[in-house]
Design a protein around this motif. Structure first.
Motif, PDB file in Angstrom:
ATOM      1  N   VAL A 102       0.752  -1.296  -0.006  1.00 36.79           N
ATOM      2  CA  VAL A 102      -0.150  -0.052  -0.283  1.00 36.79           C
ATOM      3  C   VAL A 102       0.566   1.217   0.026  1.00 36.79           C
ATOM      4  O   VAL A 102       0.746   2.222  -0.801  1.00 36.79           O
ATOM      5  CB  VAL A 102      -0.855   0.012   1.207  1.00 36.79           C
ATOM      6  CG1 VAL A 102      -1.556   1.424   1.261  1.00 36.79           C
ATOM      7  CG2 VAL A 102      -2.113  -1.165   1.045  1.00 36.79           C
ATOM      8  N   ARG A 103       1.796   1.358   0.761  1.00 34.77           N
ATOM      9  CA  ARG A 103       2.852   2.349   1.016  1.00 34.77           C
ATOM     10  C   ARG A 103       3.768   2.568  -0.466  1.00 34.77           C
ATOM     11  O   ARG A 103       4.076   3.792  -0.592  1.00 34.77           O
ATOM     12  CB  ARG A 103       3.746   2.377   2.299  1.00 34.77           C
ATOM     13  CG  ARG A 103       2.754   2.490   3.491  1.00 34.77           C
ATOM     14  CD  ARG A 103       3.451   1.976   4.639  1.00 34.77           C
ATOM     15  NE  ARG A 103       2.533   2.201   5.834  1.00 34.77           N
ATOM     16  CZ  ARG A 103       2.829   1.552   6.919  1.00 34.77           C
ATOM     17  NH1 ARG A 103       3.809   0.905   7.261  1.00 34.77           N
ATOM     18  NH2 ARG A 103       2.017   1.995   7.845  1.00 34.77           N
ATOM     19  N   VAL A 107      -3.460   0.127  -4.059  1.00 36.10           N
ATOM     20  CA  VAL A 107      -4.799   0.588  -3.749  1.00 36.10           C
ATOM     21  C   VAL A 107      -5.344  -0.220  -2.716  1.00 36.10           C
ATOM     22  O   VAL A 107      -6.281  -0.035  -1.694  1.00 36.10           O
ATOM     23  CB  VAL A 107      -5.970   1.276  -4.632  1.00 36.10           C
ATOM     24  CG1 VAL A 107      -5.563   2.296  -5.554  1.00 36.10           C
ATOM     25  CG2 VAL A 107      -6.324  -0.101  -5.456  1.00 36.10           C
ATOM     26  N   GLY A 108      -4.801  -1.703  -2.751  1.00 35.49           N
ATOM     27  CA  GLY A 108      -5.327  -2.597  -1.981  1.00 35.49           C
ATOM     28  C   GLY A 108      -4.873  -3.904  -2.675  1.00 35.49           C
ATOM     29  O   GLY A 108      -4.047  -4.247  -3.120  1.00 35.49           O
ATOM     30  N   GLY A 109      -5.185  -5.058  -1.813  1.00 34.13           N
ATOM     31  CA  GLY A 109      -4.908  -6.357  -1.915  1.00 34.13           C
ATOM     32  C   GLY A 109      -5.542  -7.196  -1.176  1.00 34.13           C
ATOM     33  O   GLY A 109      -6.451  -7.111  -0.542  1.00 34.13           O
ATOM     34  N   LEU A 146      -8.313  -9.204   3.400  1.00 31.75           N
ATOM     35  CA  LEU A 146      -8.696  -8.208   2.177  1.00 31.75           C
ATOM     36  C   LEU A 146      -8.245  -6.715   2.953  1.00 31.75           C
ATOM     37  O   LEU A 146      -8.586  -6.375   4.128  1.00 31.75           O
ATOM     38  CB  LEU A 146      -9.776  -8.096   1.583  1.00 31.75           C
ATOM     39  CG  LEU A 146     -10.132  -6.884   0.856  1.00 31.75           C
ATOM     40  CD1 LEU A 146      -9.282  -7.406  -0.505  1.00 31.75           C
ATOM     41  CD2 LEU A 146     -11.622  -6.920   0.277  1.00 31.75           C
ATOM     42  N   PHE A 147      -7.435  -6.086   1.989  1.00 30.58           N
ATOM     43  CA  PHE A 147      -6.879  -4.861   2.748  1.00 30.58           C
ATOM     44  C   PHE A 147      -7.137  -3.632   1.779  1.00 30.58           C
ATOM     45  O   PHE A 147      -7.016  -4.032   0.129  1.00 30.58           O
ATOM     46  CB  PHE A 147      -5.470  -4.769   3.264  1.00 30.58           C
ATOM     47  CG  PHE A 147      -4.364  -5.176   2.236  1.00 30.58           C
ATOM     48  CD1 PHE A 147      -3.788  -4.339   1.357  1.00 30.58           C
ATOM     49  CD2 PHE A 147      -4.018  -6.429   2.096  1.00 30.58           C
ATOM     50  CE1 PHE A 147      -2.651  -4.790   0.519  1.00 30.58           C
ATOM     51  CE2 PHE A 147      -3.128  -7.239   1.376  1.00 30.58           C
ATOM     52  CZ  PHE A 147      -2.544  -6.332   0.400  1.00 30.58           C
ATOM     53  N   CYS A 148      -6.981  -2.390   1.948  1.00 33.69           N
ATOM     54  CA  CYS A 148      -7.285  -1.123   0.904  1.00 33.69           C
ATOM     55  C   CYS A 148      -6.973   0.175   1.766  1.00 33.69           C
ATOM     56  O   CYS A 148      -6.944   0.000   2.923  1.00 33.69           O
ATOM     57  CB  CYS A 148      -8.629  -1.495   0.091  1.00 33.69           C
ATOM     58  SG  CYS A 148      -9.857  -1.076   1.169  1.00 33.69           S
ATOM     59  N   THR A 149      -6.505   1.113   0.826  1.00 34.02           N
ATOM     60  CA  THR A 149      -6.672   2.337   1.441  1.00 34.02           C
ATOM     61  C   THR A 149      -7.969   2.906   1.818  1.00 34.02           C
ATOM     62  O   THR A 149      -9.085   2.408   1.071  1.00 34.02           O
ATOM     63  CB  THR A 149      -5.858   3.308   0.421  1.00 34.02           C
ATOM     64  OG1 THR A 149      -6.671   3.445  -0.603  1.00 34.02           O
ATOM     65  CG2 THR A 149      -4.572   2.785   0.250  1.00 34.02           C
ATOM     66  N   ARG A 150      -8.334   3.921   2.640  1.00 36.28           N
ATOM     67  CA  ARG A 150      -9.561   4.337   3.042  1.00 36.28           C
ATOM     68  C   ARG A 150     -10.112   5.162   1.690  1.00 36.28           C
ATOM     69  O   ARG A 150     -11.374   4.860   1.404  1.00 36.28           O
ATOM     70  CB  ARG A 150      -9.603   5.226   4.192  1.00 36.28           C
ATOM     71  CG  ARG A 150     -10.831   6.186   4.483  1.00 36.28           C
ATOM     72  CD  ARG A 150     -10.528   7.166   5.751  1.00 36.28           C
ATOM     73  NE  ARG A 150     -10.525   6.225   6.854  1.00 36.28           N
ATOM     74  CZ  ARG A 150     -11.623   5.842   7.474  1.00 36.28           C
ATOM     75  NH1 ARG A 150     -13.025   6.271   6.875  1.00 36.28           N
ATOM     76  NH2 ARG A 150     -11.553   5.177   8.566  1.00 36.28           N
ATOM     77  N   SER A 151      -9.189   5.761   0.927  1.00 33.73           N
ATOM     78  CA  SER A 151      -9.621   6.490  -0.127  1.00 33.73           C
ATOM     79  C   SER A 151     -10.316   5.501  -1.160  1.00 33.73           C
ATOM     80  O   SER A 151     -11.249   5.923  -1.719  1.00 33.73           O
ATOM     81  CB  SER A 151      -8.575   7.537  -0.538  1.00 33.73           C
ATOM     82  OG  SER A 151      -7.544   6.765  -1.110  1.00 33.73           O
ATOM     83  N   ALA A 152      -9.491   4.371  -1.332  1.00 31.83           N
ATOM     84  CA  ALA A 152      -9.961   3.533  -2.119  1.00 31.83           C
ATOM     85  C   ALA A 152     -11.397   3.061  -1.859  1.00 31.83           C
ATOM     86  O   ALA A 152     -12.258   2.634  -2.787  1.00 31.83           O
ATOM     87  CB  ALA A 152      -8.700   2.544  -2.598  1.00 31.83           C
ATOM     88  N   GLN A 178      -9.807   1.568  -9.186  1.00 34.99           N
ATOM     89  CA  GLN A 178      -9.160   2.760  -8.536  1.00 34.99           C
ATOM     90  C   GLN A 178      -7.613   2.703  -8.674  1.00 34.99           C
ATOM     91  O   GLN A 178      -7.011   3.731  -8.556  1.00 34.99           O
ATOM     92  CB  GLN A 178      -9.503   2.754  -6.976  1.00 34.99           C
ATOM     93  CG  GLN A 178     -11.108   2.535  -6.827  1.00 34.99           C
ATOM     94  CD  GLN A 178     -11.875   3.369  -7.647  1.00 34.99           C
ATOM     95  OE1 GLN A 178     -11.537   4.762  -7.470  1.00 34.99           O
ATOM     96  NE2 GLN A 178     -12.910   3.147  -8.032  1.00 34.99           N
ATOM     97  N   GLY A 179      -7.171   1.757  -8.980  1.00 37.72           N
ATOM     98  CA  GLY A 179      -5.658   1.357  -9.193  1.00 37.72           C
ATOM     99  C   GLY A 179      -5.059   0.168  -8.980  1.00 37.72           C
ATOM    100  O   GLY A 179      -5.631  -0.881  -9.185  1.00 37.72           O
ATOM    101  N   ARG A 180      -3.781  -0.086  -8.756  1.00 33.55           N
ATOM    102  CA  ARG A 180      -3.075  -1.191  -8.671  1.00 33.55           C
ATOM    103  C   ARG A 180      -3.608  -2.140  -7.294  1.00 33.55           C
ATOM    104  O   ARG A 180      -3.718  -1.853  -6.451  1.00 33.55           O
ATOM    105  CB  ARG A 180      -1.634  -0.995  -8.507  1.00 33.55           C
ATOM    106  CG  ARG A 180      -0.793  -2.324  -8.675  1.00 33.55           C
ATOM    107  CD  ARG A 180       0.605  -2.076  -8.690  1.00 33.55           C
ATOM    108  NE  ARG A 180       1.091  -1.440  -7.924  1.00 33.55           N
ATOM    109  CZ  ARG A 180       1.936  -1.680  -6.732  1.00 33.55           C
ATOM    110  NH1 ARG A 180       1.986  -2.881  -6.697  1.00 33.55           N
ATOM    111  NH2 ARG A 180       2.390  -0.960  -5.972  1.00 33.55           N
ATOM    112  N   PHE A 181      -4.020  -3.263  -7.856  1.00 31.66           N
ATOM    113  CA  PHE A 181      -4.559  -4.386  -6.662  1.00 31.66           C
ATOM    114  C   PHE A 181      -3.390  -5.653  -6.646  1.00 31.66           C
ATOM    115  O   PHE A 181      -2.973  -6.026  -7.954  1.00 31.66           O
ATOM    116  CB  PHE A 181      -6.015  -4.944  -6.910  1.00 31.66           C
ATOM    117  CG  PHE A 181      -6.296  -5.730  -5.961  1.00 31.66           C
ATOM    118  CD1 PHE A 181      -7.121  -5.428  -4.836  1.00 31.66           C
ATOM    119  CD2 PHE A 181      -6.104  -7.052  -6.100  1.00 31.66           C
ATOM    120  CE1 PHE A 181      -7.372  -6.439  -3.958  1.00 31.66           C
ATOM    121  CE2 PHE A 181      -6.822  -8.251  -5.141  1.00 31.66           C
ATOM    122  CZ  PHE A 181      -7.464  -7.919  -4.071  1.00 31.66           C
ATOM    123  N   VAL A 182      -3.035  -6.047  -5.397  1.00 35.70           N
ATOM    124  CA  VAL A 182      -2.053  -6.918  -5.262  1.00 35.70           C
ATOM    125  C   VAL A 182      -2.547  -8.137  -4.571  1.00 35.70           C
ATOM    126  O   VAL A 182      -3.339  -8.009  -3.734  1.00 35.70           O
ATOM    127  CB  VAL A 182      -0.738  -6.191  -5.007  1.00 35.70           C
ATOM    128  CG1 VAL A 182      -0.077  -5.381  -5.572  1.00 35.70           C
ATOM    129  CG2 VAL A 182      -0.927  -6.092  -3.360  1.00 35.70           C
TER     130      VAL A 182
END
Length: 236
Positions: A102-103, A107-109, A146-152, A178-182
């Protein structure tokens, strides 16, 4: 801060271990965090067990996993959100890898789970093939962690509350816009109880339902006993 949201319905046997693992592993990484257990209409000691392990507990009466996950997310204070099933144990390696991803801009994974305990003879080869296919096709393998940023999360609109199952796959599809998912290499441990409680034919029936009806087959709780009437086992 990182927020962990744990949806739980009658999970007194597992939720204490789940919360304890989160606290222990994140403290070893010196990461500020909070744990929110969303107690969805439990009739057992889920809430008190979670509180004893230091979790904040929210009571809801949804009996719908997507709405329950959302309730915890909107209450959370963290910039990074983890959704962890109550019968799942996280570890420092997986959490560190997820936070690093994430850092680094994801955006999540998600995490591929390993299942505890004995499993039916047909289960392990099926899971092995499924895991390899998921990694090759970059398909999200499981909602256990599952994880993601709050904004995503906010941009994706949270979990779609029209769904009673497969809400995690629908959410991941929205996240990918929203962006890259891993899918991180590290795994987490989750309960194998569903595979012990249901036959190959019943699970094959769910897969067939998904193929024939698509996501529309999961917009009602009817026929989803795999998720909504699970067998409860005592944690080892």
């Amino acid at each position: 801060m990182t927020s962990f949201i744990v949806p739980a319905h009658n999970e007194e046997a597992w939720v204490g271990r789940c919360v304890s693992a989160i606290h222990g592993e994140l403290e070893s990484l010196d990461e500020p965090h909070e744990v929110i257990v969303v107690d969805d209409a439990s009739s057992d000691a889920t809430a008190s067990v979670a509180q004893q392990q230091g979790a904040q507990v929210i009571r809801v009466e949804h009996r719908q996993i997507s709405a329950t996950r959302n309730a915890g997310a909107w209450q959370a204070q963290g910039d990074i959100l983890f959704f962890v099933d109550a019968d799942t144990l996280v570890n420092a390696a997986a959490m560190q890898s997820a936070l690093h991803s994430v850092r680094a801009g994801a955006v999540g994974g998600g995490c591929v789970p390993r299942f505890e305990g004995w499993l039916p003879w047909w289960c392990r080869p099926t899971l092995l093939v499924g895991e390899r296919l998921c990694r090759w096709l970059r398909i999200f393998p499981s909602g256990a962690c599952l994880f993601c940023t709050r904004s995503a999360f906010q941009a994706a609109g949270g979990f779609n509350e029209n769904y009673y199952a497969l809400e995690d796959a629908v959410f991941v599809h929205a996240l990918k816009r929203q962006g890259r998912f891993v899918i991180i290499a590290e795994t987490v441990v989750t309960s194998g109880r569903k595979f012990r409680a249901h036959s190959f034919l019943s699970i094959a029936g769910l897969f067939t339902r998904m193929v024939l009806r698509g996501s529309s087959g999961f917009r009602s709780r009817r026929g989803l006993d795999y998720w909504y009437k699970p067998e409860r086992e005592k944690a080892k």
